[in-house]
Design a protein around this motif. Structure first.
Motif, PDB file in Angstrom:
ATOM      1  N   UNK A 478       0.832  -1.199   0.000  1.00 49.04           N
ATOM      2  CA  UNK A 478       0.000   0.000   0.000  1.00 49.04           C
ATOM      3  C   UNK A 478       0.867   1.250   0.000  1.00 49.04           C
ATOM      4  N   UNK A 479       0.258   2.339  -0.364  1.00 48.04           N
ATOM      5  CA  UNK A 479       0.898   3.655  -0.260  1.00 48.04           C
ATOM      6  C   UNK A 479      -0.183   4.693  -0.047  1.00 48.04           C
ATOM      7  N   UNK A 480       0.013   5.547   0.941  1.00 48.03           N
ATOM      8  CA  UNK A 480      -0.898   6.647   1.227  1.00 48.03           C
ATOM      9  C   UNK A 480      -0.075   7.920   1.391  1.00 48.03           C
ATOM     10  N   UNK A 481      -0.293   8.873   0.496  1.00 49.13           N
ATOM     11  CA  UNK A 481       0.450  10.138   0.482  1.00 49.13           C
ATOM     12  C   UNK A 481      -0.540  11.286   0.513  1.00 49.13           C
ATOM     13  N   UNK A 482      -0.290  12.243   1.384  1.00 54.12           N
ATOM     14  CA  UNK A 482      -1.127  13.439   1.415  1.00 54.12           C
ATOM     15  C   UNK A 482      -0.233  14.675   1.489  1.00 54.12           C
ATOM     16  N   UNK A 483      -0.519  15.641   0.662  1.00 54.92           N
ATOM     17  CA  UNK A 483       0.188  16.927   0.632  1.00 54.92           C
ATOM     18  C   UNK A 483      -0.784  18.052   0.938  1.00 54.92           C
ATOM     19  N   UNK A 484      -0.338  19.016   1.726  1.00 51.05           N
ATOM     20  CA  UNK A 484      -1.068  20.267   1.969  1.00 51.05           C
ATOM     21  C   UNK A 484      -2.380  20.084   2.728  1.00 51.05           C
ATOM     22  N   UNK A 485      -2.316  19.321   3.833  1.00 50.23           N
ATOM     23  CA  UNK A 485      -3.475  19.189   4.712  1.00 50.23           C
ATOM     24  C   UNK A 485      -3.576  20.419   5.611  1.00 50.23           C
ATOM     25  N   UNK A 486      -4.790  20.671   6.097  1.00 53.70           N
ATOM     26  CA  UNK A 486      -5.069  21.882   6.871  1.00 53.70           C
ATOM     27  C   UNK A 486      -5.323  21.545   8.337  1.00 53.70           C
ATOM     28  N   UNK A 487      -4.360  20.839   8.938  1.00 50.56           N
ATOM     29  CA  UNK A 487      -4.489  20.444  10.337  1.00 50.56           C
ATOM     30  C   UNK A 487      -3.119  19.996  10.816  1.00 50.56           C
ATOM     31  N   UNK A 488      -3.045  19.494  12.022  1.00 53.75           N
ATOM     32  CA  UNK A 488      -1.763  19.048  12.557  1.00 53.75           C
ATOM     33  C   UNK A 488      -1.359  17.719  11.938  1.00 53.75           C
TER      34      UNK A 488
END
Length: 507
Positions: A478-488
């Protein structure tokens, strides 16, 4: 009337034909709808859909894929081909490629050459050359306890003495030229390069290419700290100190470009810390290596007549040509790839990742430059996975020029499950709730002990790529990538854990 009846018959025939076709179409559509419904509503797909719909992620870019390692079936996905900045999960590509091309037992060698005649009374009339092979463990804090960083050089000196050298009527020349002098990969930020985690790879690394800055911190906020010096000592270093006393803990940063002796520090150190050390990067590890070895030689009673030299500052012929006329005195074998890769992935050591990347080029062609090593890495994966949209510019993931999708990661991870060095590669991955950078992830949750993955963290970036062992005995990559979230970042990980736990609990 006949025309009207004929029209009614035609209309009636058309309705019957339409209903028949609709029934056939519906029968054919049912399996397709059931299949899509099954895919979109499986537990992992539901979990990633819920993750993606989180209001804090409304402005974020997300790429996710979960794939059955045995069959290659895509179990769930969300923008799987969207290439994003994956931070330290990039290390997976560097280590996996090195394992495949070099093998887990590959170990760099540092060679000592004599460029001159050695007299019967132990005088070397010429220079002593240290030819680097990228041994990143030399003086490393990961292999040497506090105060034992010089032990490898002391052993070298003891070897030189046993082989008859008592005096050097020349200089120590450190040569890391076969790894190039690019300094830092493309895409590294100015704010990173002067700090310890932004130390670039080199042919002759030493002390983790780290320079320690020592300060006396005031008791009250608002006062300037006092700079006490560095270790190791750097001849010609020009440091400007702008670090203030204030805040809490270490919020100080060192700035400076590779090979530049100009450095300055900014930020704050918490009041009352007393004597405190801030870790930066060595400006020129090749030159520092020569200076440090010269120092150790003198401390052991061996006179060195000339000032320490670095190959970068000399007008040199090719390595093949210049070493052909020298005498190879002895060779030192470093730590294996298996050992270095463990630290690289388990503790996310940037310098080790950059060095492993350069080993790919050096070990396969004798050219350890960043550009050559990346080219050889990309060439290896071309044809094995879909590399369209895959952009890798460093080994550690510190570069924001990297662009890798969840699909890229999953294809590579699946390929590795049948590769010759899979066990060695798998053994370097942190385990959720147990070890390395995943020790606090999924702690006391279903994912504990079942997720083997690499984490990635940078400002507004969070990523995990690896393997999940399900309760039914399947292995999912699996791979889960997130960029530019608006929280900690902490909240983001909590939401990611829900996806990880769901993967482990899936059938």
């Amino acid at each position: 009337m006949a025309e009207i009846l004929q029209a009614h018959k035609a209309e009636l025939y058309g309705m019957i034909h339409f209903k028949r076709m609709l029934r056939i179409f519906s029968i054919g559509l049912i399996p397709l709808l059931v299949g899509n419904f099954s895919f979109s509503q499986n537990s992992i797909q539901t979990a990633i859909d819920a993750f993606s719909s989180n209001a804090y992620f409304s402005n974020a870019s997300i790429s996710f894929m979960a794939m059955d390692c045995s069959t290659g079936q895509i179990i769930a996905s969300k923008n799987p081909s969207l290439a994003l900045s994956p931070a330290s999960t990039t290390k997976l590509f560097a280590t996996a490629t090195a394992f495949q091309l070099l093998g887990k037992n590959y170990a760099p060698q540092t060679r000592i050459y004599l460029d001159g005649a050695l007299s019967k009374d132990g005088v070397l009339n010429g220079n002593l050359w240290i030819r680097g092979g990228g041994d990143v463990a030399l003086g490393s804090r990961y292999y040497n306890g506090e105060g034992r960083e010089d032990e490898f050089m002391e052993k070298w000196v003891d070897t030189l003495v046993k082989l008859g050298i008592k005096k050097i009527n020349g200089a120590i020349v450190a040569d890391g030229s076969e790894f190039g002098y690019e300094g830092a990969p493309d895409g590294w930020n100015w704010g990173d390069m002067g700090n310890y985690y932004g130390a670039g790879a080199s042919g002759l690394p030493i002390y983790d290419n780290m320079l320690r800055y020592h300060f006396q911190v005031g008791a009250k906020s608002g006062t300037k700290t006092t700079f006490l010096g560095t270790s190791p000592s750097i001849e010609g270093l020009k440091y400007a100190n702008y670090i203030q006393t204030g805040g809490s803990g270490d919020n100080a940063y060192i700035y400076g470009a590779p090979y530049s002796m100009d450095r300055f520090g900014t930020g704050t150190l918490g009041a009352g810390l007393g004597k405190f050390t801030v870790k930066g990067s060595l400006p020129d590890s090749e030159l520092s290596f020569s200076q440090e070895f010269t120092r150790v030689l003198k401390s052991k009673g061996i006179e060195v007549k000339e000032t320490a030299l670095a190959a970068r500052n000399l007008n040199l012929s090719s390595a093949t040509t210049r070493y052909a006329t020298m005498k190879l005195f002895f060779t030192y074998k470093g730590k294996t790839l298996g050992s270095i890769a463990w630290w690289t992935n388990m503790k996310s050591v940037n310098l080790f990742a950059e060095e492993v990347l350069c080993w790919i080029g050096y070990g396969t062609s004798g050219n350890g430059s960043i550009d050559n090593s990346i080219a050889r890495m990309m060439s290896y994966w071309s044809g094995k996975i879909n590399t369209i949209g895959l952009y890798i510019t460093d080994g550690s993931g510190l570069s924001r020029s990297n662009a890798i999708s969840a699909s890229h990661f999953c294809e590579m991870l699946k390929y590795m499950t049948t590769a010759k060095e899979f066990d060695a590669f798998y053994g370097t991955l942190p385990v959720a709730g147990v070890s390395g950078t995943l020790s606090s992830v999924c702690k006391n949750q279903p994912g504990e002990g079942k997720i083997h993955a690499k984490s990635g963290t940078m400002k507004r970036i969070k990523a995990y790529s690896g393997y999940a062992e399900t309760k039914s005995g399947k292995r999912i990559c699996f791979s889960l990538i997130i960029n530019n979230f608006n929280c900690s970042s902490e909240y983001t990980v909590e939401q990611m854990e829900k996806v990880f736990n769901t993967m482990v609990l899936s059938e």
